[in-house]
Design an enzyme around this catalytic site. Sequence first.
Site, mmCIF file in Angstrom:
data_model
loop_
_atom_site.group_PDB
_atom_site.id
_atom_site.type_symbol
_atom_site.label_atom_id
_atom_site.label_comp_id
_atom_site.label_asym_id
_atom_site.label_seq_id
_atom_site.Cartn_x
_atom_site.Cartn_y
_atom_site.Cartn_z
ATOM 1 N N CYS A 103 0.848 -1.186 0.000
ATOM 2 C CA CYS A 103 0.000 0.000 0.000
ATOM 3 C C CYS A 103 0.883 1.234 0.000
ATOM 4 O O CYS A 103 1.858 1.301 0.756
ATOM 5 C CB CYS A 103 -0.908 -0.015 1.230
ATOM 6 S SG CYS A 103 -2.021 1.399 1.341
ATOM 7 N N HIS A 134 -8.991 -3.448 -2.642
ATOM 8 C CA HIS A 134 -8.090 -2.655 -1.808
ATOM 9 C C HIS A 134 -8.564 -1.194 -1.734
ATOM 10 O O HIS A 134 -8.649 -0.616 -0.641
ATOM 11 C CB HIS A 134 -6.677 -2.740 -2.393
ATOM 12 C CG HIS A 134 -5.630 -1.995 -1.642
ATOM 13 N ND1 HIS A 134 -4.697 -2.623 -0.853
ATOM 14 C CD2 HIS A 134 -5.347 -0.672 -1.571
ATOM 15 C CE1 HIS A 134 -3.885 -1.710 -0.323
ATOM 16 N NE2 HIS A 134 -4.261 -0.516 -0.745
ATOM 17 N N GLU A 135 -8.882 -0.605 -2.890
ATOM 18 C CA GLU A 135 -9.293 0.804 -2.908
ATOM 19 C C GLU A 135 -10.666 0.997 -2.264
ATOM 20 O O GLU A 135 -10.900 1.995 -1.575
ATOM 21 C CB GLU A 135 -9.268 1.365 -4.329
ATOM 22 C CG GLU A 135 -7.913 1.300 -5.014
ATOM 23 C CD GLU A 135 -6.741 1.794 -4.184
ATOM 24 O OE1 GLU A 135 -6.891 2.780 -3.436
ATOM 25 O OE2 GLU A 135 -5.653 1.191 -4.281
ATOM 26 N N HIS A 169 -10.142 1.197 1.362
ATOM 27 C CA HIS A 169 -9.699 2.540 1.776
ATOM 28 C C HIS A 169 -10.897 3.465 1.991
ATOM 29 O O HIS A 169 -10.939 4.214 2.968
ATOM 30 C CB HIS A 169 -8.781 3.166 0.720
ATOM 31 C CG HIS A 169 -7.343 2.831 0.878
ATOM 32 N ND1 HIS A 169 -6.619 3.111 2.020
ATOM 33 C CD2 HIS A 169 -6.469 2.252 0.015
ATOM 34 C CE1 HIS A 169 -5.374 2.721 1.853
ATOM 35 N NE2 HIS A 169 -5.254 2.181 0.652
#
Length: 163
Positions: A89, A131-132, A135
């Site tokens: 990351c 993953h995004e 976030h």
Amino acid sequence: MTERQIRIFGDPVLKTMSEPIGAIDAGVRGLVDDLLDSVRPPGRAGVAASQIGVNLRAFSYNVDGRIGYLINPVLVELSGEPEAMDEGCLSVPGLWFPTMRYPYARARGVDLEGHEVQVEGTGVLAQALQHETDHLNGMLYLDRLDKERRREAMKQIRESDWF
């Protein structure tokens, strides 16, 4: 617009749930431009708005020469047997840990014209979509690690020169 500085582990913006984007105005257009500029450097598969200090639901991606963005993304399909994929990351520089991710992901959102769009993929693109989206939900990939790996990650963070 401009490549923005990436926020680093410990910044509270990374652990905050991002707000949905309402009207698409000049500010949102500028944010998308900045997200696209920020994801272009080599080695970057995705950048969430929270990583550049903006708690709005948008991210950019850059996988296998395919560069794009989603506004108000939602993961609408995850399939396959979750598998451990090496993951890092930009907000946790220099650390890589096997993280359980689905091998296929499909996300739905809107573009700057307000039209519904979908992005789907396998491998690194599927990983980046997951993953995004994490976030935008105030979650780092470290939160998905098992207890032992998370302990090791935290040790490496404490010993890093950037923390």
